[in-house]
Design a protein around this motif. Sequence first.
Motif, PDB file in Angstrom:
ATOM      1  N   GLN A   1      -4.448  -2.875  27.395  1.00 29.81           N
ATOM      2  CA  GLN A   1      -5.521  -3.863  27.316  1.00 29.81           C
ATOM      3  C   GLN A   1      -6.461  -3.515  26.157  1.00 29.81           C
ATOM      4  O   GLN A   1      -6.825  -2.349  25.964  1.00 29.81           O
ATOM      5  CB  GLN A   1      -6.291  -3.885  28.636  1.00 29.81           C
ATOM      6  CG  GLN A   1      -7.296  -5.007  28.744  1.00 29.81           C
ATOM      7  CD  GLN A   1      -8.054  -4.945  30.062  1.00 29.81           C
ATOM      8  OE1 GLN A   1      -8.430  -3.876  30.524  1.00 29.81           O
ATOM      9  NE2 GLN A   1      -8.277  -6.101  30.659  1.00 29.81           N
TER      10      GLN A   1
ATOM     11  N   CYS B   1     -10.036  -5.027  23.954  1.00 28.63           N
ATOM     12  CA  CYS B   1     -11.164  -5.954  23.894  1.00 28.63           C
ATOM     13  C   CYS B   1     -11.002  -6.810  22.639  1.00 28.63           C
ATOM     14  O   CYS B   1     -10.807  -6.282  21.543  1.00 28.63           O
ATOM     15  CB  CYS B   1     -12.478  -5.175  23.835  1.00 28.63           C
ATOM     16  SG  CYS B   1     -13.933  -6.234  23.683  1.00 28.63           S
TER      17      CYS B   1
ATOM     18  N   CYS C   1     -14.553  -6.269  20.328  1.00 29.65           N
ATOM     19  CA  CYS C   1     -14.791  -5.065  19.507  1.00 29.65           C
ATOM     20  C   CYS C   1     -13.510  -4.333  19.117  1.00 29.65           C
ATOM     21  O   CYS C   1     -13.541  -3.417  18.310  1.00 29.65           O
ATOM     22  CB  CYS C   1     -15.755  -4.105  20.213  1.00 29.65           C
ATOM     23  SG  CYS C   1     -15.042  -3.252  21.643  1.00 29.65           S
TER      24      CYS C   1
ATOM     25  N   GLU D   1     -11.610  -2.315  20.904  1.00 29.63           N
ATOM     26  CA  GLU D   1     -11.333  -1.048  21.602  1.00 29.63           C
ATOM     27  C   GLU D   1     -10.255  -1.229  22.663  1.00 29.63           C
ATOM     28  O   GLU D   1     -10.263  -2.209  23.411  1.00 29.63           O
ATOM     29  CB  GLU D   1     -12.603  -0.507  22.259  1.00 29.63           C
ATOM     30  CG  GLU D   1     -13.625   0.031  21.293  1.00 29.63           C
ATOM     31  CD  GLU D   1     -13.205   1.333  20.630  1.00 29.63           C
ATOM     32  OE1 GLU D   1     -12.454   2.127  21.236  1.00 29.63           O
ATOM     33  OE2 GLU D   1     -13.641   1.555  19.484  1.00 29.63           O
TER      34      GLU D   1
ATOM     35  N   ARG E   1      -8.438  -0.021  26.179  1.00 22.58           N
ATOM     36  CA  ARG E   1      -8.944   0.582  27.414  1.00 22.58           C
ATOM     37  C   ARG E   1      -7.833   0.692  28.453  1.00 22.58           C
ATOM     38  O   ARG E   1      -7.003  -0.189  28.596  1.00 22.58           O
ATOM     39  CB  ARG E   1     -10.142  -0.184  27.960  1.00 22.58           C
ATOM     40  CG  ARG E   1      -9.880  -1.627  28.318  1.00 22.58           C
ATOM     41  CD  ARG E   1     -11.197  -2.291  28.732  1.00 22.58           C
ATOM     42  NE  ARG E   1     -11.042  -3.622  29.234  1.00 22.58           N
ATOM     43  CZ  ARG E   1     -11.472  -4.718  28.604  1.00 22.58           C
ATOM     44  NH1 ARG E   1     -12.071  -4.633  27.435  1.00 22.58           N
ATOM     45  NH2 ARG E   1     -11.316  -5.903  29.160  1.00 22.58           N
TER      46      ARG E   1
ATOM     47  N   CYS F   1     -14.241  -5.742  32.217  1.00 21.85           N
ATOM     48  CA  CYS F   1     -15.308  -5.672  31.220  1.00 21.85           C
ATOM     49  C   CYS F   1     -15.086  -4.490  30.280  1.00 21.85           C
ATOM     50  O   CYS F   1     -14.744  -3.389  30.729  1.00 21.85           O
ATOM     51  CB  CYS F   1     -16.647  -5.538  31.938  1.00 21.85           C
ATOM     52  SG  CYS F   1     -18.072  -5.454  30.842  1.00 21.85           S
ATOM     53  N   CYS F   2     -15.301  -4.705  29.000  1.00 21.63           N
ATOM     54  CA  CYS F   2     -15.168  -3.637  28.005  1.00 21.63           C
ATOM     55  C   CYS F   2     -16.294  -2.613  28.198  1.00 21.63           C
ATOM     56  O   CYS F   2     -17.472  -2.982  28.218  1.00 21.63           O
ATOM     57  CB  CYS F   2     -15.240  -4.222  26.605  1.00 21.63           C
ATOM     58  SG  CYS F   2     -15.185  -2.965  25.297  1.00 21.63           S
TER      59      CYS F   2
ATOM     60  N   HIS G   1     -17.299  -0.550  26.095  1.00 19.90           N
ATOM     61  CA  HIS G   1     -17.967  -0.300  24.817  1.00 19.90           C
ATOM     62  C   HIS G   1     -18.973  -1.396  24.464  1.00 19.90           C
ATOM     63  O   HIS G   1     -20.079  -1.095  24.018  1.00 19.90           O
ATOM     64  CB  HIS G   1     -16.928  -0.149  23.700  1.00 19.90           C
ATOM     65  CG  HIS G   1     -15.947   0.938  23.971  1.00 19.90           C
ATOM     66  ND1 HIS G   1     -16.227   2.260  23.772  1.00 19.90           N
ATOM     67  CD2 HIS G   1     -14.695   0.894  24.473  1.00 19.90           C
ATOM     68  CE1 HIS G   1     -15.178   2.999  24.125  1.00 19.90           C
ATOM     69  NE2 HIS G   1     -14.240   2.191  24.559  1.00 19.90           N
ATOM     70  N   CYS G   2     -18.570  -2.670  24.663  1.00 16.77           N
ATOM     71  CA  CYS G   2     -19.464  -3.767  24.251  1.00 16.77           C
ATOM     72  C   CYS G   2     -19.781  -4.745  25.381  1.00 16.77           C
ATOM     73  O   CYS G   2     -20.502  -5.708  25.174  1.00 16.77           O
ATOM     74  CB  CYS G   2     -18.863  -4.517  23.067  1.00 16.77           C
ATOM     75  SG  CYS G   2     -17.457  -5.580  23.485  1.00 16.77           S
ATOM     76  N   GLN G   3     -19.221  -4.521  26.562  1.00 18.38           N
ATOM     77  CA  GLN G   3     -19.437  -5.322  27.759  1.00 18.38           C
ATOM     78  C   GLN G   3     -18.862  -6.740  27.682  1.00 18.38           C
ATOM     79  O   GLN G   3     -19.201  -7.603  28.487  1.00 18.38           O
ATOM     80  CB  GLN G   3     -20.930  -5.389  28.139  1.00 18.38           C
ATOM     81  CG  GLN G   3     -21.478  -4.096  28.719  1.00 18.38           C
ATOM     82  CD  GLN G   3     -21.571  -2.978  27.694  1.00 18.38           C
ATOM     83  OE1 GLN G   3     -22.166  -3.162  26.643  1.00 18.38           O
ATOM     84  NE2 GLN G   3     -20.995  -1.837  28.002  1.00 18.38           N
ATOM     85  N   SER G   4     -17.972  -6.997  26.745  1.00 22.35           N
ATOM     86  CA  SER G   4     -17.308  -8.303  26.665  1.00 22.35           C
ATOM     87  C   SER G   4     -16.273  -8.422  27.779  1.00 22.35           C
ATOM     88  O   SER G   4     -15.676  -7.438  28.201  1.00 22.35           O
ATOM     89  CB  SER G   4     -16.612  -8.447  25.305  1.00 22.35           C
ATOM     90  OG  SER G   4     -15.820  -9.619  25.299  1.00 22.35           O
TER      91      SER G   4
ATOM     92  N   SER H   1     -10.290 -10.146  26.597  1.00 25.32           N
ATOM     93  CA  SER H   1      -9.308  -9.104  26.308  1.00 25.32           C
ATOM     94  C   SER H   1      -7.942  -9.704  26.017  1.00 25.32           C
ATOM     95  O   SER H   1      -7.690 -10.873  26.289  1.00 25.32           O
ATOM     96  CB  SER H   1      -9.209  -8.116  27.472  1.00 25.32           C
ATOM     97  OG  SER H   1      -8.662  -8.740  28.609  1.00 25.32           O
TER      98      SER H   1
END
Length: 152
Positions: free
Chosen positions: A35, A37, A40, A42, A44, A50-51, A53-56, A59
Amino acid sequence: MADATTEQEPLLTPTVDDDGAPFWEHAARGELRIQACTACGELRFPPRPCCPHCQSFDSEWRRMSGRGRIWSYVFPHPPLLPAYAAQPGYNAIVVELADAPRIRLVGNLVTSPDAPLNSIAPERLRIGAKVQVAFTTLDDGRTVPRWILERP
């Protein structure tokens, strides 16, 4: 009461939840995907909505090469569950992905995808050994990643 000689406890199988379902769907097609994001970039693992790193919440699932290296390993003694007692000397490894060194997956090192969990000699395992993913389908129909040495 079931007769212990006719009924064997199964090996552990993955629990599939909504967040991780795509991982297992791709595995069933012989693909290792992680998965990522889309906001950003990243990666995961384990999968989650939810990411971190950036909370988005956006994905996608990126295909990995399936190559990695043994980051850690263990030989459980005695086997943790009765079903594993028939395969003494089995291993559990942690693989660091070559495409994503911060992503680590747990599995077993085997000689071939459908080989027993104790098919590789313990002295062949070493930290840093290069491995390649290999998929096998379990008795319950689920496909799981296992690992084989790049240089047998």
